[in-house]
Design an enzyme around this catalytic site. Sequence first.
Site, PDB file in Angstrom:
ATOM      1  N   SER A 142       0.854  -1.196   0.000  1.00  0.00           N
ATOM      2  CA  SER A 142       0.000   0.000   0.000  1.00  0.00           C
ATOM      3  C   SER A 142       0.881   1.234   0.000  1.00  0.00           C
ATOM      4  CB  SER A 142      -0.894   0.016   1.245  1.00  0.00           C
ATOM      5  OG  SER A 142      -1.478   1.290   1.429  1.00  0.00           O
ATOM      6  N   TYR A 155      -2.358  -0.487  10.265  1.00  0.00           N
ATOM      7  CA  TYR A 155      -2.483  -0.900   8.863  1.00  0.00           C
ATOM      8  C   TYR A 155      -1.204  -0.584   8.087  1.00  0.00           C
ATOM      9  CZ  TYR A 155      -4.008  -1.172   4.028  1.00  0.00           C
ATOM     10  OH  TYR A 155      -4.103  -1.484   2.690  1.00  0.00           O
TER      11      TYR A 155
END
Length: 266
Positions: A142, A155
């Site tokens: 990501s 995350y």
Amino acid sequence: MSASSRPLALVTGASSGIGTAYVRHLASTGYDILAVARRREALEALKSEIEATHRTTVEVLPADLELDEGLSRVAERLRQGSFVAMLVNNAGFAARGRIGEMDLAAFDRMIRLNVIALAHLTDAAMARMRVENRGTIIQISSGTMFMQLPGNSAYGASKNFVTGFTRTLQAEAEGTGIRVQLLVPGVIATDFHRVAGNDLSRFPPERVMSADDLVTASLRALELGEPVCIPSVPDITDWDAYVAAEQRLSANASRDKPAARYHVTS
């Protein structure tokens, strides 16, 4: 190879979003599909769609990768079943919250999926691919790996694990017939954000990419031999500069004395 003689691709999180886009693209380019997700009904609907539009076979494997039983079943399939020529480690979700205020149960589930499941499936795939001396693994990180966003520590850290794990895996795969890609998406127009309690409308349209475009870039990067795909970065030398900066830091990360600025002077 699968029984049909076409190469077989296993896609996790196949029932929606990026996973479904990979299934559609890979089916259209000659792969049989092994689709993994929790929801059997969604997988069966995808199977019907793909087999009706492509000359390919879709095998569905319902499994919850957050659970030991589901993870073990998919890992065993990679080790012992017909050879999986491509693994797309796509399954994941975001548990957000500031440190000290996090939902720790959601955090634990996220680590199980984003970190442990990815690592176990990669290990199973690599064990088999090394015997075959061929295969492809796509790991999805990501763009948050480059950022320190309040409320996103857990995350972001899980995706930093994916990045570090994959880059070392790439070093271990050098000299073999195995390709390993690190894919670094930005904001992608899928249900991922709704599930994470986010709203896509918060982002300017020019910052949101479709899942279809993301997967197109990923597969094109494989053709170009780019080990790292950051689809919206116009110049790949930006990544090269990032790696060069790391190497400069690495060269001085372990010395017998502290740097001069830490010396006590009288």
